[in-house]
Write a protein that holds these residues in place. Structure first.
Motif, PDB file in Angstrom:
ATOM      1  N   GLU A  36       0.831  -1.199   0.000  1.00 18.52           N
ATOM      2  CA  GLU A  36       0.000   0.000   0.000  1.00 18.52           C
ATOM      3  C   GLU A  36       0.871   1.256   0.000  1.00 18.52           C
ATOM      4  OE1 GLU A  36      -3.355   1.854   2.907  1.00 18.52           O
ATOM      5  OE2 GLU A  36      -3.454  -0.292   2.503  1.00 18.52           O
ATOM      6  N   ARG A  37       1.968   1.203   0.709  1.00 22.83           N
ATOM      7  CA  ARG A  37       2.925   2.317   0.776  1.00 22.83           C
ATOM      8  C   ARG A  37       3.431   2.668  -0.629  1.00 22.83           C
ATOM      9  NH1 ARG A  37       6.137  -0.045   4.358  1.00 22.83           N
ATOM     10  NH2 ARG A  37       5.336   1.070   6.133  1.00 22.83           N
ATOM     11  N   LEU A  38       3.818   1.650  -1.396  1.00 27.94           N
ATOM     12  CA  LEU A  38       4.312   1.873  -2.753  1.00 27.94           C
ATOM     13  C   LEU A  38       3.186   2.349  -3.662  1.00 27.94           C
ATOM     14  CD1 LEU A  38       6.552   1.790  -4.872  1.00 27.94           C
ATOM     15  CD2 LEU A  38       6.035  -0.637  -5.198  1.00 27.94           C
ATOM     16  N   GLN A  39       2.013   1.767  -3.526  1.00 27.02           N
ATOM     17  CA  GLN A  39       0.878   2.172  -4.354  1.00 27.02           C
ATOM     18  C   GLN A  39       0.570   3.655  -4.167  1.00 27.02           C
ATOM     19  OE1 GLN A  39      -2.586  -0.519  -4.206  1.00 27.02           O
ATOM     20  NE2 GLN A  39      -1.232  -1.921  -3.093  1.00 27.02           N
ATOM     21  N   GLU A  40       0.605   4.116  -2.928  1.00 29.17           N
ATOM     22  CA  GLU A  40       0.338   5.528  -2.651  1.00 29.17           C
ATOM     23  C   GLU A  40       1.424   6.409  -3.262  1.00 29.17           C
ATOM     24  OE1 GLU A  40      -0.213   5.908   1.564  1.00 29.17           O
ATOM     25  OE2 GLU A  40      -2.043   4.692   1.523  1.00 29.17           O
ATOM     26  N   ALA A  41       2.667   5.967  -3.190  1.00 30.09           N
ATOM     27  CA  ALA A  41       3.773   6.740  -3.764  1.00 30.09           C
ATOM     28  C   ALA A  41       3.646   6.814  -5.290  1.00 30.09           C
ATOM     29  CB  ALA A  41       5.114   6.117  -3.374  1.00 30.09           C
ATOM     30  N   MET A  42       3.176   5.743  -5.892  1.00 29.90           N
ATOM     31  CA  MET A  42       3.030   5.698  -7.342  1.00 29.90           C
ATOM     32  C   MET A  42       1.877   6.569  -7.832  1.00 29.90           C
ATOM     33  SD  MET A  42       3.456   1.616  -7.963  1.00 29.90           S
ATOM     34  CE  MET A  42       2.992   1.686  -9.686  1.00 29.90           C
TER      35      MET A  42
END
Length: 118
Positions: A57-63
């Motif tokens: 989820e952390r990466l998805q938000e950053a993307m």
């Protein structure tokens, strides 16, 4: 591992700056079938996809949603992957000749890093 140095564009969009392992961004596992444990194949048959990748989820938000939706096309155009199946926006089955889970994770993060820098 210093993720801030390896992936500065990704990490600039994440509040937590002390992350030091790839698994905080992406989880990659070999896709193996064990008949003693598994009753049937999941969506990703091991003969077709030798790795499973989950974007945290952390990466998805950053993307952001736009890049997340385009990631399938980006993976498809990469020479590192022979085939892929996007079961959900954050879950992929991948066929690759890369040697291990870490190589797969780094390759995907490098693709994302490059796209964020555009």
């Amino acid at each position: 591992m210093n993720l801030n140095e390896l992936y500065p564009n990704i990490m600039s969009k994440i509040e937590e700056k002390d992350l030091d392992e790839l698994r905080y961004l992406i989880v990659v596992d070999r896709n193996e079938y064990d008949p003693e444990i598994d009753d049937e194949f999941d969506v990703f048959e091991p003969d077709d996809y030798n790795y499973l990748a989950y974007l945290t989820e952390r990466l998805q938000e950053a993307m952001g949603s736009e890049l997340l939706e385009r990631l399938s096309d980006i993976i498809e155009s990469s020479d590192a992957f022979d085939d892929y199946l996007c079961s959900e926006l954050d879950l992929y089955g991948l066929q690759s000749k890369l040697e291990d889970e870490e190589s797969v994770a780094k390759t995907i993060l490098e693709l994302i890093e490059k796209e964020i820098s555009k």
